[in-house]
Design a protein around this motif. Structure first.
Motif, PDB file in Angstrom:
ATOM      1  N   ALA A   1       0.849  -1.190   0.000  1.00 12.03           N
ATOM      2  CA  ALA A   1       0.000   0.000   0.000  1.00 12.03           C
ATOM      3  C   ALA A   1       0.882   1.237   0.000  1.00 12.03           C
ATOM      4  O   ALA A   1       1.769   1.356   0.865  1.00 12.03           O
ATOM      5  N   SER A   2       0.684   2.115  -0.959  1.00 12.34           N
ATOM      6  CA  SER A   2       1.500   3.335  -1.089  1.00 12.34           C
ATOM      7  C   SER A   2       2.986   3.019  -1.092  1.00 12.34           C
ATOM      8  O   SER A   2       3.797   3.738  -0.506  1.00 12.34           O
ATOM      9  N   GLY A   3       3.346   1.921  -1.740  1.00 16.33           N
ATOM     10  CA  GLY A   3       4.737   1.521  -1.865  1.00 16.33           C
ATOM     11  C   GLY A   3       5.308   0.794  -0.675  1.00 16.33           C
ATOM     12  O   GLY A   3       6.458   0.339  -0.711  1.00 16.33           O
ATOM     13  N   VAL A   4       4.529   0.652   0.408  1.00 16.23           N
ATOM     14  CA  VAL A   4       5.003  -0.003   1.623  1.00 16.23           C
ATOM     15  C   VAL A   4       4.471  -1.430   1.675  1.00 16.23           C
ATOM     16  O   VAL A   4       3.264  -1.661   1.512  1.00 16.23           O
ATOM     17  N   CYS A   5       5.348  -2.386   1.902  1.00 18.61           N
ATOM     18  CA  CYS A   5       4.928  -3.784   1.998  1.00 18.61           C
ATOM     19  C   CYS A   5       4.312  -4.030   3.370  1.00 18.61           C
ATOM     20  O   CYS A   5       4.985  -3.913   4.396  1.00 18.61           O
ATOM     21  N   LEU A   6       3.038  -4.382   3.373  1.00 18.70           N
ATOM     22  CA  LEU A   6       2.314  -4.628   4.624  1.00 18.70           C
ATOM     23  C   LEU A   6       2.390  -6.076   5.075  1.00 18.70           C
ATOM     24  O   LEU A   6       2.078  -6.383   6.228  1.00 18.70           O
ATOM     25  N   GLY A   7       2.764  -6.972   4.175  1.00 16.19           N
ATOM     26  CA  GLY A   7       2.856  -8.379   4.546  1.00 16.19           C
ATOM     27  C   GLY A   7       3.221  -9.236   3.363  1.00 16.19           C
ATOM     28  O   GLY A   7       3.003  -8.843   2.212  1.00 16.19           O
ATOM     29  N   VAL A   8       3.792 -10.403   3.651  1.00 14.65           N
ATOM     30  CA  VAL A   8       4.161 -11.359   2.605  1.00 14.65           C
ATOM     31  C   VAL A   8       3.636 -12.733   2.986  1.00 14.65           C
ATOM     32  O   VAL A   8       3.448 -13.045   4.164  1.00 14.65           O
ATOM     33  N   GLU A   9       3.414 -13.555   1.980  1.00 16.61           N
ATOM     34  CA  GLU A   9       2.927 -14.910   2.213  1.00 16.61           C
ATOM     35  C   GLU A   9       4.075 -15.825   2.612  1.00 16.61           C
ATOM     36  O   GLU A   9       5.142 -15.802   1.996  1.00 16.61           O
ATOM     37  N   ALA A  10       3.822 -16.635   3.636  1.00 14.77           N
ATOM     38  CA  ALA A  10       4.780 -17.658   4.044  1.00 14.77           C
ATOM     39  C   ALA A  10       4.046 -18.989   4.123  1.00 14.77           C
ATOM     40  O   ALA A  10       3.069 -19.202   3.408  1.00 14.77           O
ATOM     41  N   ILE A  11       4.469 -19.872   5.011  1.00 24.06           N
ATOM     42  CA  ILE A  11       3.947 -21.234   5.038  1.00 24.06           C
ATOM     43  C   ILE A  11       2.450 -21.285   5.341  1.00 24.06           C
ATOM     44  O   ILE A  11       1.740 -22.191   4.899  1.00 24.06           O
ATOM     45  N   ALA A  12       1.916 -20.290   6.070  1.00 22.13           N
ATOM     46  CA  ALA A  12       0.501 -20.316   6.464  1.00 22.13           C
ATOM     47  C   ALA A  12      -0.443 -19.954   5.328  1.00 22.13           C
ATOM     48  O   ALA A  12      -1.649 -20.169   5.444  1.00 22.13           O
ATOM     49  N   GLY A  13       0.066 -19.373   4.226  1.00 17.22           N
ATOM     50  CA  GLY A  13      -0.765 -19.131   3.057  1.00 17.22           C
ATOM     51  C   GLY A  13      -1.372 -17.743   2.972  1.00 17.22           C
ATOM     52  O   GLY A  13      -1.159 -16.879   3.828  1.00 17.22           O
ATOM     53  N   THR A  14      -2.165 -17.534   1.915  1.00 24.84           N
ATOM     54  CA  THR A  14      -2.713 -16.214   1.607  1.00 24.84           C
ATOM     55  C   THR A  14      -3.736 -15.757   2.637  1.00 24.84           C
ATOM     56  O   THR A  14      -3.799 -14.577   2.979  1.00 24.84           O
ATOM     57  N   ASP A  15      -4.570 -16.661   3.110  1.00 22.86           N
ATOM     58  CA  ASP A  15      -5.572 -16.271   4.105  1.00 22.86           C
ATOM     59  C   ASP A  15      -4.900 -15.693   5.349  1.00 22.86           C
ATOM     60  O   ASP A  15      -5.343 -14.680   5.905  1.00 22.86           O
ATOM     61  N   ALA A  16      -3.829 -16.327   5.800  1.00 23.20           N
ATOM     62  CA  ALA A  16      -3.106 -15.837   6.965  1.00 23.20           C
ATOM     63  C   ALA A  16      -2.460 -14.486   6.677  1.00 23.20           C
ATOM     64  O   ALA A  16      -2.438 -13.597   7.541  1.00 23.20           O
ATOM     65  N   LEU A  17      -1.939 -14.312   5.469  1.00 24.49           N
ATOM     66  CA  LEU A  17      -1.366 -13.029   5.065  1.00 24.49           C
ATOM     67  C   LEU A  17      -2.408 -11.922   5.164  1.00 24.49           C
ATOM     68  O   LEU A  17      -2.155 -10.850   5.735  1.00 24.49           O
ATOM     69  N   LEU A  18      -3.592 -12.156   4.623  1.00 30.66           N
ATOM     70  CA  LEU A  18      -4.637 -11.130   4.620  1.00 30.66           C
ATOM     71  C   LEU A  18      -5.148 -10.853   6.033  1.00 30.66           C
ATOM     72  O   LEU A  18      -5.470  -9.704   6.370  1.00 30.66           O
TER      73      LEU A  18
END
Length: 286
Positions: A179-196
Motif C-alpha cells: 500500500a502506497s509503496g510499503v509492503c504490509l505483509g508477505v505470504e509464508a507457510i501459512a498461506g494467503t488467508d493468513a497473510l490477509l
C-alpha cells in the motif's frame, strides 16, 4: 493440453475448491478417476466417488492401488499440511523412501513438491497440473470485473510483484500486499488467508499515504507449474475486502481463478478491482 490419455488419473486431493472442480469435471465427462485422500485431509465432496484413504506412511499400498486402478497420471490439487511421519507405521516401500522424504520435508514448498513428484515419476507415473486438466482456470490479461485499478494501485502492484519475485527466488511465498509503496505483509507457510488476516491487523499508523493496498499473487520464478500454482476464489476476495484493500492483482496466465463468475461478482460487489497483470508490465527483480 488436451486430456486424451486412456489411463485413469489419480487426484491427490487437498483442501479447497480445486480438487473438487477437477473431480466434478472428470465425472461429468465420464473420465476415470481415483481420488487419493491422505490422512488428515478433509474432502467430504469425494464421498460416493472412487476414493483411496491412507496414511502417508503407506506408499507401497498407494502404488499397488494406482496400478490396480490403471492410473498413469498424478495430479496434486489443493492445500495440504506437511505430514508428521511416524516411522513405526511405515510399510516396506515407506522404509525405502523415508530418508528422502525427511529431507524433502525440510525444503521450501516448491522444492518439497518437486521431490515428491519425482518419487511418483520414478515409479512410472506422469505428473499433470490442474491448469492442464481445467484449461479455463488461468486468468487472462486484463481487468476481470467492473472496477478498474487506479495509477497508485498499479504502482503498488508493480512493487508487490518485485517483492513476490524476490520471495519466490528463495522458495518462500507467492503473494504480497503493498500500500502506497510499503509492503504490509508477505505470504509464508501459512498461506494467503493468513497473510490477509495479518494485513487486516496492521495499525493505521504504519500505513503510509492514501492508497488502500493491493494483494498480488504470482508463481515463483522457475516454479514447476504442475505443482501448487497460486489460486484465488471468492473467499480470497472476501478476506481482501476485510483487510481494507483496493483490489487484487494477479500474474496474467499464471494464477488459477476458482469459480471465476462467483469471484468476479464478489469483487464487483465489494468494490475491489480484479486485475490480471500482463507479464510485460512486470518489473525486474530488485
Amino acid at each position: 493440453m488436451a486430456d486424451g490419455s486412456e489411463g485413469a488419473l489419480a487426484l491427490v486431493a487437498g483442501t479447497g475448491a480445486l480438487p473438487r472442480l477437477i473431480a466434478e469435471d472428470r465425472r461429468r465427462r465420464g473420465l476415470p478417476l481415483l481420488i487419493v485422500r491422505f490422512e488428515g485431509t478433509q474432502a467430504p465432496w469425494a464421498e460416493g466417488m472412487d476414493v483411496l484413504d491412507l496414511p502417508f506412511e503407506k506408499p507401497g499400498r498407494l502404488f499397488k492401488a494406482l496400478k490396480a486402478k490403471g492410473c498413469d497420471r498424478i495430479c496434486f490439487a489443493g492445500a495440504m499440511a506437511r505430514p508428521k511421519l511416524d516411522p513405526l507405521r511405515l510399510d516396506l516401500k515407506g522404509l525405502a523412501l523415508i530418508a528422502k522424504a525427511l529431507t524433502l520435508l525440510r525444503k521450501g514448498d516448491d522444492g518439497m513438491l518437486r521431490g515428491f513428484a519425482s518419487i511418483f515419476e520414478d515409479e512410472g507415473y506422469r505428473m499433470v497440473g490442474a491448469h492442464e486438466l481445467l484449461q479455463d482456470l488461468l486468468a487472462p490479461a486484463g481487468v476481470l470485473g467492473a472496477v478498474q485499478p487506479g495509477e497508485a494501485d498499479r504502482e503498488d502492484a508493480a512493487r508487490a510483484a518485485a517483492v513476490v519475485e524476490a520471495l519466490g527466488a528463495v522458495d518462500v511465498g507467492q503473494a504480497a500486499v503493498v500500500a502506497s509503496g510499503v509492503c504490509l505483509g508477505v505470504e509464508a507457510i501459512a498461506g494467503t488467508d493468513a497473510l490477509l488476516s495479518e494485513v487486516a491487523r496492521v495499525p493505521a499508523r504504519l500505513r503510509a499515504g492514501e492508497a488502500k493496498g493491493v494483494l498480488y499473487k504470482a508463481p515463483k520464478p522457475g516454479q514447476d507449474w504442475r505443482l501448487d500454482l497460486p489460486a484465488i476464489g471468492p473467499d480470497t476476495v472476501a478476506r481482501a475486502a476485510e483487510a481494507g484493500l483496493a483490489g487484487i492483482a494477479l500474474a496474467a496466465d499464471g494464477v488459477l481463478v476458482l469459480g471465476r463468475e462467483e469471484t468476479v461478482a464478489a469483487a464487483d460487489a465489494a468494490g475491489l478491482f480484479l486485475w490480471a497483470r500482463p507479464p510485460e508490465t512486470a518489473p525486474e527483480a530488485p
